[in-house]
Design an enzyme around this catalytic site. Sequence first.
Site, PDB file in Angstrom:
ATOM      1  N   ASP A 150       1.523   4.513 -12.248  1.00  0.00           N
ATOM      2  CA  ASP A 150       0.854   3.781 -11.174  1.00  0.00           C
ATOM      3  C   ASP A 150       1.688   2.555 -10.804  1.00  0.00           C
ATOM      4  OD1 ASP A 150      -2.383   3.697 -10.147  1.00  0.00           O
ATOM      5  OD2 ASP A 150      -1.135   1.915  -9.805  1.00  0.00           O
ATOM      6  N   ILE A 151       1.793   2.292  -9.505  1.00  0.00           N
ATOM      7  CA  ILE A 151       2.632   1.181  -9.039  1.00  0.00           C
ATOM      8  C   ILE A 151       2.000  -0.179  -9.356  1.00  0.00           C
ATOM      9  CG2 ILE A 151       1.719   0.918  -6.674  1.00  0.00           C
ATOM     10  CD1 ILE A 151       4.672   0.950  -5.723  1.00  0.00           C
TER      11      ILE A 151
ATOM     12  N   ASN B  15     -11.646   8.356  -9.373  1.00  0.00           N
ATOM     13  CA  ASN B  15     -12.377   7.664  -8.313  1.00  0.00           C
ATOM     14  C   ASN B  15     -12.558   8.645  -7.152  1.00  0.00           C
ATOM     15  OD1 ASN B  15     -12.400   5.202  -9.739  1.00  0.00           O
ATOM     16  ND2 ASN B  15     -10.343   4.713  -9.011  1.00  0.00           N
TER      17      ASN B  15
ATOM     18  N   GLN C 229     -12.118   5.166  -4.297  1.00  0.00           N
ATOM     19  CA  GLN C 229     -10.881   5.917  -4.037  1.00  0.00           C
ATOM     20  C   GLN C 229     -10.135   5.302  -2.864  1.00  0.00           C
ATOM     21  OE1 GLN C 229     -11.526  10.109  -3.309  1.00  0.00           O
ATOM     22  NE2 GLN C 229      -9.330  10.559  -3.283  1.00  0.00           N
TER      23      GLN C 229
ATOM     24  N   HIS D 113      -6.554  12.605  -7.714  1.00  0.00           N
ATOM     25  CA  HIS D 113      -5.701  12.191  -8.827  1.00  0.00           C
ATOM     26  C   HIS D 113      -6.564  11.722  -9.980  1.00  0.00           C
ATOM     27  CE1 HIS D 113      -6.287   8.836  -6.055  1.00  0.00           C
ATOM     28  NE2 HIS D 113      -6.285   8.044  -7.115  1.00  0.00           N
TER      29      HIS D 113
ATOM     30  N   HIS E 299      -6.658   9.191 -13.165  1.00  0.00           N
ATOM     31  CA  HIS E 299      -6.036   8.019 -13.795  1.00  0.00           C
ATOM     32  C   HIS E 299      -6.105   8.194 -15.314  1.00  0.00           C
ATOM     33  CE1 HIS E 299      -6.214   5.104 -10.275  1.00  0.00           C
ATOM     34  NE2 HIS E 299      -7.100   6.000  -9.882  1.00  0.00           N
TER      35      HIS E 299
HETATM   36  P1  5GP Z   1      -7.495   5.269  -6.301  1.00  0.00           P
HETATM   37  O1  5GP Z   1      -7.875   3.853  -5.912  1.00  0.00           O
HETATM   38  O2  5GP Z   1      -7.394   6.146  -5.080  1.00  0.00           O
HETATM   39  O3  5GP Z   1      -8.326   5.863  -7.385  1.00  0.00           O
HETATM   40  O4  5GP Z   1      -6.062   5.170  -6.942  1.00  0.00           O
HETATM   41  C1  5GP Z   1      -4.886   5.069  -6.202  1.00  0.00           C
HETATM   42  C2  5GP Z   1      -3.851   4.498  -7.118  1.00  0.00           C
HETATM   43  O5  5GP Z   1      -2.593   4.747  -6.532  1.00  0.00           O
HETATM   44  C3  5GP Z   1      -3.956   2.984  -7.342  1.00  0.00           C
HETATM   45  O6  5GP Z   1      -4.121   2.721  -8.732  1.00  0.00           O
HETATM   46  C4  5GP Z   1      -2.638   2.455  -6.796  1.00  0.00           C
HETATM   47  O7  5GP Z   1      -2.118   1.394  -7.564  1.00  0.00           O
HETATM   48  C5  5GP Z   1      -1.745   3.669  -6.827  1.00  0.00           C
HETATM   49  N1  5GP Z   1      -0.716   3.678  -5.792  1.00  0.00           N
HETATM   50  C6  5GP Z   1      -0.892   3.362  -4.472  1.00  0.00           C
HETATM   51  N2  5GP Z   1       0.264   3.507  -3.812  1.00  0.00           N
HETATM   52  C7  5GP Z   1       1.185   3.924  -4.732  1.00  0.00           C
HETATM   53  C8  5GP Z   1       2.572   4.226  -4.640  1.00  0.00           C
HETATM   54  O8  5GP Z   1       3.206   4.168  -3.576  1.00  0.00           O
HETATM   55  N3  5GP Z   1       3.201   4.628  -5.780  1.00  0.00           N
HETATM   56  C9  5GP Z   1       2.525   4.710  -6.979  1.00  0.00           C
HETATM   57  N4  5GP Z   1       3.239   5.098  -8.059  1.00  0.00           N
HETATM   58  N5  5GP Z   1       1.213   4.421  -7.094  1.00  0.00           N
HETATM   59  C10 5GP Z   1       0.559   4.031  -5.988  1.00  0.00           C
END
Ligand code: 5GP
Length: 112
Positions: free
Chosen positions: A29-30, A85, A92, A98, A100
Site C-alpha cells: 500500500d502506498i 472495505n 472503499q 482488494h 488489505h
Molecule cells: P480502500 O480505501 O479502497 O479500501 O483502499 C485503497 C488503498 O489503496 C488505500 O489504502 C490506498 O493507500 C491505496 N492506494 C491508493 N492509490 C495507490 C497507488 O497508486 N499505489 C498503491 N500501491 N496503493 C494505492
Amino acid sequence: MSCLFCKIIDGSIPSTAEYQDDRCYAFADIHPQAPVHLLIAPREHLVSLAEAGEEHPALLGHLLWVAANLARKKGLAKGYRVVINTGDDGGQTVDHLHVHLLGGRGMTWPPG
Ligand code: 5GP
Ligand code: ZN
C-alpha cells in the site's frame, strides 16, 4: 480501462510487488497504516465484494489464502487483520476489489 488497480496490475503504474499468480497481484500500500500493509487484488476487474457473483467464491477464497500466506511470509505470527472495505459506507476508495493485509502492530476494535 481507467481503473487505478488494473493499471497497477498490468504494470503501467509502478508498484512494489509482494506476490503474484494467474489470479491475483499483491503489492505494498502506498500509504501504509501498519508496519505491514499489503493489498491483494484479483487480476479480474471486479468493482467490490458487493459485485461478487456465484462464479467468484473460489477467487475470493484464493485471495484470503494468499493473504494468509503473505502473513506467514512477513512473520506476522502474533496476528494480523484482513479487511475488505466495500462501498461508500465501507470506506472503499478504489473501485477494484482488494483485500488489505495489516500487521506488525496491535489493532483496535471497533474500527473507525
Ligand atoms: P480502500 O480505501 O479502497 O479500501 O483502499 C485503497 C488503498 O489503496 C488505500 O489504502 C490506498 O493507500 C491505496 N492506494 C491508493 N492509490 C495507490 C497507488 O497508486 N499505489 C498503491 N500501491 N496503493 C494505492
Ligand atoms: Zn480494475
